[in-house]
Design an enzyme around this catalytic site. Structure first.
Site, mmCIF file in Angstrom:
data_model
loop_
_atom_site.group_PDB
_atom_site.id
_atom_site.type_symbol
_atom_site.label_atom_id
_atom_site.label_comp_id
_atom_site.label_asym_id
_atom_site.label_seq_id
_atom_site.Cartn_x
_atom_site.Cartn_y
_atom_site.Cartn_z
ATOM 1 C CD GLU A 66 2.924 -3.681 9.207
ATOM 2 O OE1 GLU A 66 4.283 -3.652 9.466
ATOM 3 O OE2 GLU A 66 2.616 -4.019 8.296
ATOM 4 C CD1 TRP A 82 0.011 -0.908 3.184
ATOM 5 C CD2 TRP A 82 -0.375 1.169 3.386
ATOM 6 N NE1 TRP A 82 0.786 -0.599 4.405
ATOM 7 C CE2 TRP A 82 0.471 0.806 4.608
ATOM 8 C CE3 TRP A 82 -0.786 2.541 3.301
ATOM 9 C CZ2 TRP A 82 0.450 1.661 5.779
ATOM 10 C CZ3 TRP A 82 -0.307 3.203 4.437
ATOM 11 C CH2 TRP A 82 0.096 2.989 5.681
ATOM 12 C CG ASP A 83 5.053 0.822 1.226
ATOM 13 O OD1 ASP A 83 3.955 0.353 1.721
ATOM 14 O OD2 ASP A 83 6.321 0.737 1.472
ATOM 15 C CE LYS A 116 7.098 -1.434 11.267
ATOM 16 N NZ LYS A 116 6.515 -2.270 10.562
ATOM 17 C CD GLN A 117 3.814 2.618 8.956
ATOM 18 O OE1 GLN A 117 4.307 1.529 8.936
ATOM 19 N NE2 GLN A 117 3.238 3.303 7.988
#
Lengths: 775, 775
Positions: free
Chosen positions: B488, B357-358, B601-602
């Site tokens: 994640e 999905w990046d 994480k992000q």
């Protein structure tokens, strides 16, 4: 579900050969004696579908693991008990034709396991392509008196020809595991020798360097008279045989009595192993087949004396429960505290012969009630000996100060499983291991165990729980995040009630134990606290705080505890409405669909209620049973027993019986279509629990045994035996009447049908049980 | 973090050889042209640490997957773009000594990537053990004009000896993937030929049967004059070379101009591939090295015309952002809608060259703003072409009626990833793919795309969301259970706000699109609904109900949306308090500890706020930023850009700059210690976003471009170029002043610093930006 075995009270009988079910039969006809075991393979060559399997207890290999994506903390390997030497082999050749039932016409065939005697017999009449017809009769056992020894009596009878038979007894160590992750072989040849009728191979496991010696010696008889043939030896690194020819006339009988020895370096120094094997085999050989057999069957008689269950009026049920008891006793004898009970025992490769929480939760009660005290005690000491590894395991995950997390799957104390949701999160196992200590002491009265071993384990586990919870500012309670309960159809949930329950219980019980030790064993207590750097005041203060302020998910409307946070957000359609074509869901649904569903693999909330049943009244249990059972798909073989027990407890004999039927003949009828992989040994303990705790209503509390039996409608009567603190009781239940025979030299007071009665020594007492009604 | 590369505005320079970082350098000095790419390997033999890598876009192999425990729905394989022929090789031998920098004394070394021209140069002076000293000069590029062609000019100069050089240009197809799961090789030889200075190999991928032809042709020059040497050919199935000897005097120069061709059967029928390769190579050869090079560098000039970003006052920052733009343009050119952008592009094996999905979330904006419209459009069509596979993928998981779940990882539309918590649960990707359609149309104004492709994809995704939620009786809301968000470090959570948000947004947007299509494209709408069995009334009724009654986790006290249910039960200690020795936590903490922790994480909640920023006011964003950012460990390279953008949005230039620095030179400085595996191509799109959307304050809404730039304190000025609906703008930002040059033949109205202004065609406008203050 299959139904090809003959129903019989004491025997498992395959009448007529079923090659399509041969792997199933091989599992069912497995033999074991606690130190070794093997599947019900044929002695002679068989080119049809077969899983050759021989296993030596405790001899394992750390097979390199496979993962999708590595996570910190994963174990590097999966330890598995290895497939070991095939020592039973006897190849037969008649005029160039090899005896191989897969290639012959079979006129008659019967394979019979006599559970009373612990023997496996086979009688076959079969015809070669050439038209030659032979009869084979074999009898095999693994001695439970001399646990390194197995023996076979193998007789061939030419029925319509004269010929020279070529017979090759052998030992084959060139074996592999079907489940090897990277197709490796795990054994390295060390030494082999063969001389006439006697030979040995020693081999070393890679990495773990267990040395195993497997040997054979045999005699030959023609019409029962000894023969001294010429031997032609074959010696390879991993294979030995000695072949002889013998002339036979039609209807004469040629018999091979073959003795096998299997010993590992767990019992002798490596440099003495070969000599020891020779000595032990020689002793057995000298004793002779019949003496070995009779001491073996006598020993089985003694086992049955204290563990038999009888069912009158239902042969299938009789056979089922005896099969379970037989296999449990074949798997674990409690002689060696380094051994434990793999979910498949010695009957297959699946689960690698490793130890799960199954042992504590589903096997311990059986051994507690039917065997000597040391048997159950050794199961506990097994965990005590792994305490240091459990502390290291917890440290790998970031826990400190002696916190112990026992592995989900282990053989030597190290974790083997490699799914994070299980390995790292299915931590209720730690609580079950703590509870087993309590369970053992409650049953046996062996309080000294706490000072010797129990407290150290409880301390490690309590420290784990104490660090595993965290304070929720939001809830103003302690919570336990990211766990997987016994219901593995949920992963990474918060506040699994069973786990939270076990955590608080462990802390409370450990606090009690500390009080007890300080009073009764102050010196040992001091030694342990010093050794463990246990700071009583501050550590117990934290524990008390957690006990007081732990959060338990609760539904005010239904007045039930919730399996976990947010359980009520699920679509709570009962399992009965699942399309039957999609059952079991584990084989038909994607994992995410299962996880999102409300369906429960095995007792979870109810597992806790079973463990802590004395806290709850009938209405409480009913509410929970009626909420959770309809959502339960019982896709673990460990599910039914708890449901049987609770259904009985709340007065639902039909439901209890329905649940019992799922587990009683699980393997005999291949209920789950997976008996080919091996038997469900640990769930057999559950079947026993369902019977004795469920139907028999056996409980122990406050030092007193209580019994509250009922009998399923369709049975005439049943009986079971239990040992309780030195007293052997036989409880005979029929409709309206309970008879208890006290076979011992001591009186025993018990709570029977909610009355306290004294059972006098060496006498029988009969009680009315008018309604056959559960509370 | 490393710092061995020279800072330069247009060049990446390794001055002096760093063998210890060679794999890192090989990643950084990678060349690509959208159709093929290769790591910055040496032409001559190198026996030191190296990862040889050449990749042909779209040519993949379905490598057998590895799992810990199989789950229903897992894919059988992981598709990976394969390591292909090494076509750059030129072996050199001088009097029995092989040129190998690992075994020579290096006097001087420089490796330079000229990003402006798209070339890789190397100049080395090195001495053999024998004392012979040579100078090597090489120049290599992969043509972006003739994308099948690469060319090398390789010059050798003996500095202190006369000798006969033995030179062997070759093509080696006998390559393997370092990341092969079971050590398999993936190519099967088909044909090879070599004649004098020209040769070809064709090879087929196993299973997928892509045919690839790699060929070479070369010329030799002595002191720039053509030489016709004698060739000694070597022909193997997977290797071809032609060796020649040439006498050289001290200080003379021997030059090999080698041309390579690499073509797959994706572009020519298999039986024409060899002939086509010869024709294309011949054309390039005829054109000659210098012409090829100049058309290539000219084409790069054109690319830079529309995509360059300039930074004045910070060479490191200048180099960093150009490197990101350069690598994005090397990886994807948008010529072929069957191709996409792997997280590592053509620079390594990790992530297998597959699509995540990046692409939609972090790369699309770059191509939208800097390239022709078709480039971004082809990224969307890639997903359109995978719609049927996405429907099949959803069906495998139990979804029905055309519900589509796009894979987490794919190369041909099929799912490749094999962790349930990602594959089955990280479904926000589906929403990001839907959002990309909106994003593309919002930017380009290409509404027709909806009727052609967009609506079908939106329909499939909306159907998925509609089935993926369930009604919670308890909450009287729709909920979405068992998901993994962009963070994640949480798995299998309930009601991830971002995912719920995207689901509701998709449904709403699809409803809007239906209204639009019915009005503007009734015929196409009818065709699609018929083809898709879309029952508008009932299906949209359900969607509307979900839009109305969806549940979003909310904290009333803090007035913030929660990342997921029960997030507040965590111990919310800020990440700053983690022991620095334990960072990154992904490398130091066990997975269960990470999962239980609050650490992010992000961007997750903030990812949603970024996407739907126009809904929220500054205070709302601040509250969420201040709650979540301190818990964020930014252990994904995709984290910083969203944080830069939001920090800028809420007027925190220092925080924005701090965040930007984490991403701008991620690979050049090997910030995460993993550049050796390849470059973080998709996060380079994020770096561009951080710059243009973060610093530049670029937004598009209601058909209007808006700009709200600020400049980091330490910079003098910066400028960036964007294309918006046919107009090319250059935005030059310095302290206090924003200048915008409209390079096009059309006026454009934009929202600049919250004023609507018209930028006249072919003119520059200067605006005051007094405070350099964000809102």
């Amino acid at each position: 579900m299959k139904n090809y075995l003959v129903h019989d009270e004491w025997k498992i009988i395959e009448e007529g050969f079923h090659p399509e079910f041969n792997r199933i039969s091989e599992s069912i006809f497995s033999l074991g004696n606690g130190r070794m075991g093997g599947r019900g393979n044929f002695e002679e060559k068989y080119s049809g579908s077969t899983l050759q399997g021989n296993y030596i207890a405790g001899v394992y290999y750390p097979d390199k693991t496979r993962v999708g994506w590595w996570k910190n903390g994963y174990p590097e390997y999966f330890a598995k008990v290895l497939n070991a030497a095939n020592w039973i082999g006897i190849d037969i050749e008649i005029d160039g034709e090899t005896l191989d039932l897969a290639k012959m016409e079979i006129e008659s065939f019967s394979r019979v396991m006599d559970m009373q005697k612990g023997t496996l017999e086979r009688t076959v009449v079969a015809t070669f392509k050439s038209g030659k017809k032979v009869k084979i009769t074999s009898l095999r056992f693994l001695s439970i008196v001399a646990p390194e020894i197995g023996a076979i009596s193998y007789t061939l009878e030419p029925l319509n020809f004269d010929s020279t038979l070529k017979i090759s007894p052998y030992v084959d160590f060139d074996v592999e595991n079907e489940d090897s992750n990277y197709d490796e072989k795990f054994w390295v040849a060390q030494h082999s020798e063969i001389s006439k009728n006697e030979g040995y191979i020693t081999a070393l496991t890679k990495k773990t360097e267990f040395l195993v010696c497997s040997g054979m010696k045999y005699d030959v008889f023609l019409n029962d008279a000894p023969v001294q043939p010429e031997y032609e030896e074959k010696l390879e690194k991993m294979f030995i045989s000695s072949t002889f020819g013998v002339d036979v006339q039609k209807n004469s009988r040629i018999t091979i009595q073959k003795y096998g020895v299997n010993i590992s370096s767990e019992y002798f120094p490596k440099d003495e192993l070969l000599a020891a094997s020779k000595k032990i085999l020689s002793k057995a050989y000298t004793k002779g087949f019949n003496s070995l057999l009779s001491e073996h069957t006598n020993a089985w008689m003694v086992k049955w004396e204290t563990s038999d269950i009888k069912v009158d009026g239902d042969v299938a049920a009789q056979q089922g429960i005896r099969f379970n008891i037989f296999q449990l006793n074949q798997t674990y004898t409690g002689e060696d505290e380094r051994l434990n009970i793999g979910p498949k025992g010695f009957t297959g490769e699946k689960y690698g012969g490793t130890t799960y929480w199954d042992t504590e939760a589903f096997c311990l009660p059986f051994y507690l009630a039917t065997a000597e005290q040391k048997v159950a005690r050794n199961l506990l000491i097994y965990r005590y000996k792994h305490l240091q590894k459990a502390i290291e395991n917890a440290a790998k995950l970031g826990f400190k100060n002696g916190a112990a997390l026992y592995p989900m799957v282990t053989i030597n104390g190290e974790e083997c499983h490699n799914e994070w949701e299980i390995t790292f999160e299915e931590i209720h196992r730690n609580g079950e291991i703590a509870f087993a200590i309590y369970d053992y002491i409650r049953y046996s009265g062996d309080w000294d165990y706490l000072a010797q071993y129990g407290f150290e384990v409880l301390l490690g586990i309590s420290r784990f729980w104490c660090q595993r919870v965290n304070w929720s500012e939001h809830k103003q309670k302690y919570v336990m995040l990211g766990v997987t309960g016994p219901n593995e159809y949920e992963n990474n949930v918060n506040n699994n009630w069973h786990t939270n329950n076990l955590a608080v219980w462990t802390l409370k019980y450990t606090l009690e134990v500390i009080q007890y030790l300080k009073y009764r064993h102050p010196q040992e207590y001091k030694e342990i606290t010093s050794k463990s750097n246990f700071v009583e005041t501050s550590e117990t203060q934290q524990w008390k705080d957690i006990v007081e302020k732990m959060y338990f998910p609760w539904d005010e409307t239904r007045q039930i505890f919730l399996q976990q946070d947010d359980f009520l957000d699920k679509d709570l359609t009962p399992a009965a409405e699942i399309n039957p074509a999609e059952r079991p869901i584990s084989q038909h649904w994607s994992w995410d669909r299962i996880l999102r569903s409300p369906y429960i693999k095995q007792a979870d909330v109810l597992q806790s209620i079973y463990l802590f049943e004395d806290r709850y009244d009938k209405e409480f249990i009913e509410r929970h049973f009626d909420f959770y059972e309809p959502l339960t798909v019982h896709e673990s073989s460990l599910s039914s027993c708890v449901h049987t027990i609770l259904a009985a407890r709340i007065g639902r004999p039909e439901k209890a019986y329905e649940m019992y039927l799922r587990t009683a003949r699980l393997d005999l009828d291949d209920y789950n279509n997976d008996t080919c992989d091996g038997l469900h040994i640990t769930s057999m303990g559950g079947a026993w629990m369902a019977f004795v705790i469920g139907f028999g209503g056996m409980r122990v509390s406050e030092n007193m045994l209580s019994l509250n039996p009922f009998i399923p409608e369709s049975w005439k009567s049943y009986s079971f035996k239990i040992k309780f603190r030195g007293v052997l009781l036989e409880i005979i239940v029929s409709h309206g009447v309970v008879e208890i025979i006290n076979h011992s030299e001591a009186d025993l007071m018990v709570d029977l049908l909610e009355n306290i009665v004294t059972l006098n020594r060496n006498s029988s007492t009969i009680f009315e049980n008018k309604e056959n009604q559960l509370p």
